[in-house]
Design a protein around this motif. Structure first.
Motif, PDB file in Angstrom:
ATOM      1  N   CYS A  82       0.873  -1.171   0.000  1.00 34.42           N
ATOM      2  CA  CYS A  82       0.000   0.000   0.000  1.00 34.42           C
ATOM      3  C   CYS A  82       0.914   1.225   0.000  1.00 34.42           C
ATOM      4  O   CYS A  82       1.119   1.858   1.044  1.00 34.42           O
ATOM      5  N   PRO A  83       1.532   1.549  -1.160  1.00 32.86           N
ATOM      6  CA  PRO A  83       2.546   2.616  -1.187  1.00 32.86           C
ATOM      7  C   PRO A  83       2.043   3.934  -0.607  1.00 32.86           C
ATOM      8  O   PRO A  83       2.778   4.600   0.130  1.00 32.86           O
ATOM      9  N   THR A  84       0.802   4.302  -0.906  1.00 30.33           N
ATOM     10  CA  THR A  84       0.289   5.603  -0.463  1.00 30.33           C
ATOM     11  C   THR A  84       0.270   5.711   1.056  1.00 30.33           C
ATOM     12  O   THR A  84       0.798   6.658   1.634  1.00 30.33           O
ATOM     13  N   ASN A  85      -0.330   4.712   1.730  1.00 31.30           N
ATOM     14  CA  ASN A  85      -0.453   4.807   3.183  1.00 31.30           C
ATOM     15  C   ASN A  85       0.829   4.417   3.920  1.00 31.30           C
ATOM     16  O   ASN A  85       0.979   4.728   5.105  1.00 31.30           O
ATOM     17  N   TRP A  86       1.729   3.737   3.250  1.00 31.40           N
ATOM     18  CA  TRP A  86       3.025   3.452   3.876  1.00 31.40           C
ATOM     19  C   TRP A  86       3.970   4.641   3.699  1.00 31.40           C
ATOM     20  O   TRP A  86       5.082   4.645   4.243  1.00 31.40           O
ATOM     21  N   GLY A  87       3.594   5.608   2.874  1.00 31.97           N
ATOM     22  CA  GLY A  87       4.444   6.760   2.614  1.00 31.97           C
ATOM     23  C   GLY A  87       5.687   6.395   1.836  1.00 31.97           C
ATOM     24  O   GLY A  87       6.779   6.911   2.092  1.00 31.97           O
ATOM     25  N   MET A  88       5.527   5.462   0.895  1.00 31.47           N
ATOM     26  CA  MET A  88       6.690   4.994   0.126  1.00 31.47           C
ATOM     27  C   MET A  88       6.393   5.110  -1.367  1.00 31.47           C
ATOM     28  O   MET A  88       5.230   5.192  -1.762  1.00 31.47           O
ATOM     29  N   ASN A  89       7.457   5.066  -2.180  1.00 29.44           N
ATOM     30  CA  ASN A  89       7.197   4.997  -3.609  1.00 29.44           C
ATOM     31  C   ASN A  89       6.906   3.537  -3.969  1.00 29.44           C
ATOM     32  O   ASN A  89       7.188   2.633  -3.170  1.00 29.44           O
ATOM     33  N   PRO A  90       6.306   3.276  -5.144  1.00 31.40           N
ATOM     34  CA  PRO A  90       5.879   1.909  -5.464  1.00 31.40           C
ATOM     35  C   PRO A  90       6.994   0.860  -5.364  1.00 31.40           C
ATOM     36  O   PRO A  90       6.775  -0.241  -4.857  1.00 31.40           O
ATOM     37  N   LEU A  91       8.202   1.204  -5.811  1.00 35.25           N
ATOM     38  CA  LEU A  91       9.270   0.199  -5.800  1.00 35.25           C
ATOM     39  C   LEU A  91       9.736  -0.116  -4.374  1.00 35.25           C
ATOM     40  O   LEU A  91       9.989  -1.279  -4.035  1.00 35.25           O
ATOM     41  N   SER A  92       9.849   0.906  -3.496  1.00 41.56           N
ATOM     42  CA  SER A  92      10.257   0.611  -2.115  1.00 41.56           C
ATOM     43  C   SER A  92       9.158  -0.153  -1.388  1.00 41.56           C
ATOM     44  O   SER A  92       9.438  -1.021  -0.563  1.00 41.56           O
ATOM     45  N   ALA A  93       7.894   0.183  -1.675  1.00 42.57           N
ATOM     46  CA  ALA A  93       6.795  -0.526  -1.031  1.00 42.57           C
ATOM     47  C   ALA A  93       6.794  -1.992  -1.465  1.00 42.57           C
ATOM     48  O   ALA A  93       6.598  -2.906  -0.661  1.00 42.57           O
ATOM     49  N   ASN A  94       7.068  -2.224  -2.750  1.00 45.35           N
ATOM     50  CA  ASN A  94       7.137  -3.584  -3.272  1.00 45.35           C
ATOM     51  C   ASN A  94       8.267  -4.356  -2.584  1.00 45.35           C
ATOM     52  O   ASN A  94       8.110  -5.519  -2.202  1.00 45.35           O
ATOM     53  N   ALA A  95       9.409  -3.666  -2.378  1.00 38.58           N
ATOM     54  CA  ALA A  95      10.557  -4.310  -1.724  1.00 38.58           C
ATOM     55  C   ALA A  95      10.224  -4.628  -0.266  1.00 38.58           C
ATOM     56  O   ALA A  95      10.676  -5.633   0.285  1.00 38.58           O
ATOM     57  N   ARG A  96       9.416  -3.774   0.377  1.00 39.09           N
ATOM     58  CA  ARG A  96       9.055  -4.018   1.782  1.00 39.09           C
ATOM     59  C   ARG A  96       8.229  -5.308   1.913  1.00 39.09           C
ATOM     60  O   ARG A  96       8.351  -6.031   2.902  1.00 39.09           O
ATOM     61  N   VAL A  97       7.390  -5.582   0.926  1.00 36.00           N
ATOM     62  CA  VAL A  97       6.584  -6.810   0.978  1.00 36.00           C
ATOM     63  C   VAL A  97       7.510  -8.026   1.027  1.00 36.00           C
ATOM     64  O   VAL A  97       7.351  -8.916   1.861  1.00 36.00           O
ATOM     65  N   GLY A  98       8.512  -8.024   0.135  1.00 43.77           N
ATOM     66  CA  GLY A  98       9.429  -9.161   0.074  1.00 43.77           C
ATOM     67  C   GLY A  98      10.323  -9.262   1.296  1.00 43.77           C
ATOM     68  O   GLY A  98      10.712 -10.357   1.705  1.00 43.77           O
ATOM     69  N   ALA A  99      10.654  -8.135   1.915  1.00 42.23           N
ATOM     70  CA  ALA A  99      11.581  -8.159   3.050  1.00 42.23           C
ATOM     71  C   ALA A  99      10.827  -8.250   4.376  1.00 42.23           C
ATOM     72  O   ALA A  99      10.707  -9.335   4.955  1.00 42.23           O
ATOM     73  N   GLU A 100      10.268  -7.135   4.845  1.00 44.09           N
ATOM     74  CA  GLU A 100       9.648  -7.107   6.177  1.00 44.09           C
ATOM     75  C   GLU A 100       8.413  -7.983   6.292  1.00 44.09           C
ATOM     76  O   GLU A 100       8.232  -8.704   7.263  1.00 44.09           O
ATOM     77  N   MET A 101       7.530  -7.910   5.286  1.00 48.01           N
ATOM     78  CA  MET A 101       6.267  -8.642   5.414  1.00 48.01           C
ATOM     79  C   MET A 101       6.461 -10.146   5.311  1.00 48.01           C
ATOM     80  O   MET A 101       5.937 -10.906   6.112  1.00 48.01           O
ATOM     81  N   CYS A 102       7.256 -10.581   4.321  1.00 48.46           N
ATOM     82  CA  CYS A 102       7.474 -12.027   4.156  1.00 48.46           C
ATOM     83  C   CYS A 102       8.253 -12.599   5.335  1.00 48.46           C
ATOM     84  O   CYS A 102       8.217 -13.792   5.596  1.00 48.46           O
ATOM     85  N   ASP A 103       8.961 -11.717   6.065  1.00 51.82           N
ATOM     86  CA  ASP A 103       9.713 -12.174   7.222  1.00 51.82           C
ATOM     87  C   ASP A 103       8.771 -12.538   8.372  1.00 51.82           C
ATOM     88  O   ASP A 103       8.970 -13.532   9.064  1.00 51.82           O
TER      89      ASP A 103
END
Lengths: 247, 67
Positions: A213-234
């Motif tokens: 959710c790039p908008t509410n996470w305050g991130m651009n689409p690519l960093s938000a996508n990277a967060r899914v793979g890193a923090e969320m999948c962890d």
């Protein structure tokens, strides 16, 4: 030249309202592809929830019942019982399914209703402005947890795929992510499996899809996508948590 | 020989296709489309292998692939 990739038949040819980089669009497409594969578009009844996912009646070329505020699993139960020959799925976000609709989802799963639930987990209430959800990660700043989610005050994030897998009525429970081509291919496989279980009448099938959710996470689409793979999948580990075929 | 077509009017410029392409052939444009986003476009069409990973990753189903 042959067309090797095109829009699925079950999706309407319209522009979505989703923000750039939001994974809802990708998950919509995977669900539509699964519908096309099983040829169930003509007798599918979708049950929409509340939140950004609410507009799916405008994006899927199927019949949809709108059931806001967590009641989708209960409404889907009624739809499936009244029309047992139809293919019924719900599409719910984490604010809807894991907070407001906890009772409905747990009891529908426990009864083993023959429906498929697509649960999109983006760790926040997207449409209403990014408030803390039960799935918000520890330390994550949201508009209602400006200092970050605190375990002692707010509890730890709920892992729905694991929680529901413990219930007797659940036939299939899996968590997937769509942040990379590899995860996306796996997600496609699991969504098709969940649909097949309903087509074969095996019982309740549940897919938790991790989404950005790039908008509410305050991130651009690519960093938000990277967060899914890193923090969320962890924290929310992708995988199959229950499969009656393997029991 | 492969060909991709990006619907630049529908593209929201999220850039997920740019990281999906194994040959890094897709870049975001400098131009702005009618939605106010900078749409993606393919640089070297001849090098495209038609793997369709860009289309798979696109949240807006804005890419079609021919092979």
């Amino acid at each position: 030249m042959k067309q090797v990739f095109k829009k699925p038949e079950s999706l309407k040819d319209v522009q979505t309202h989703f923000c750039p980089g939001c994974h809802h669009g990708t998950i919509h497409r995977l669900v539509a592809e699964a519908m096309d594969e099983f040829g169930v578009q003509q007798h599918t009844i979708g049950v929409a929830s509340v939140g950004c996912s609410v507009f799916l009646y405008g994006y899927f070329d199927i019949d949809v019942v709108e059931s806001p505020h967590g009641r989708a699993a209960a409404v889907a139960t009624g739809v499936k019982r009244a029309k047992p020959d139809s293919f019924v799925f719900t599409y719910q976000g984490d604010g809807d399914l894991a907070a407001i609709g906890t009772a409905e989802i747990i009891h529908a799963a426990n009864r083993g209703e023959d429906i498929t639930v697509i649960f999109v987990n983006n760790t926040t209430y997207g449409m209403t402005g990014g408030q803390m959800a039960p799935t918000t990660l520890l330390g994550q700043r949201t508009s209602t947890s400006p200092y970050g989610r605190n375990k002692s005050k707010d509890g730890a994030p709920i892992r729905m795929a694991e929680l529901l897998s413990q219930l007797e009525g659940v036939a299939f429970s899996a968590r997937v992510a769509v942040d990379s081509p590899r995860n996306l291919m796996d997600a496609k496989k699991q969504i098709k499996k969940a649909f097949r279980y309903q087509v074969e009448g095996k019982g309740f099938s549940f897919i938790e899809a991790l989404s950005a959710c790039p908008t509410n996470w305050g991130m651009n689409p690519l960093s938000a996508n990277a967060r899914v793979g890193a923090e969320m999948c962890d924290y929310f580990k992708p995988g199959v948590y229950k499969n009656v075929e393997n029991l | 020989m492969a060909l991709i077509r990006i619907d630049e009017l529908r593209c929201k410029g999220c850039g997920l296709c740019t990281i999906a392409c194994p040959h890094k052939l897709i870049v975001l444009s400098d131009k702005i489309n009618h939605q106010g986003y900078t749409p993606a476009h393919i640089t070297l069409q001849d090098k495209c292998i038609g793997c369709a990973l860009c289309a798979e990753m696109c949240p807006d189903v804005a890419i079609v692939v021919f092979k």
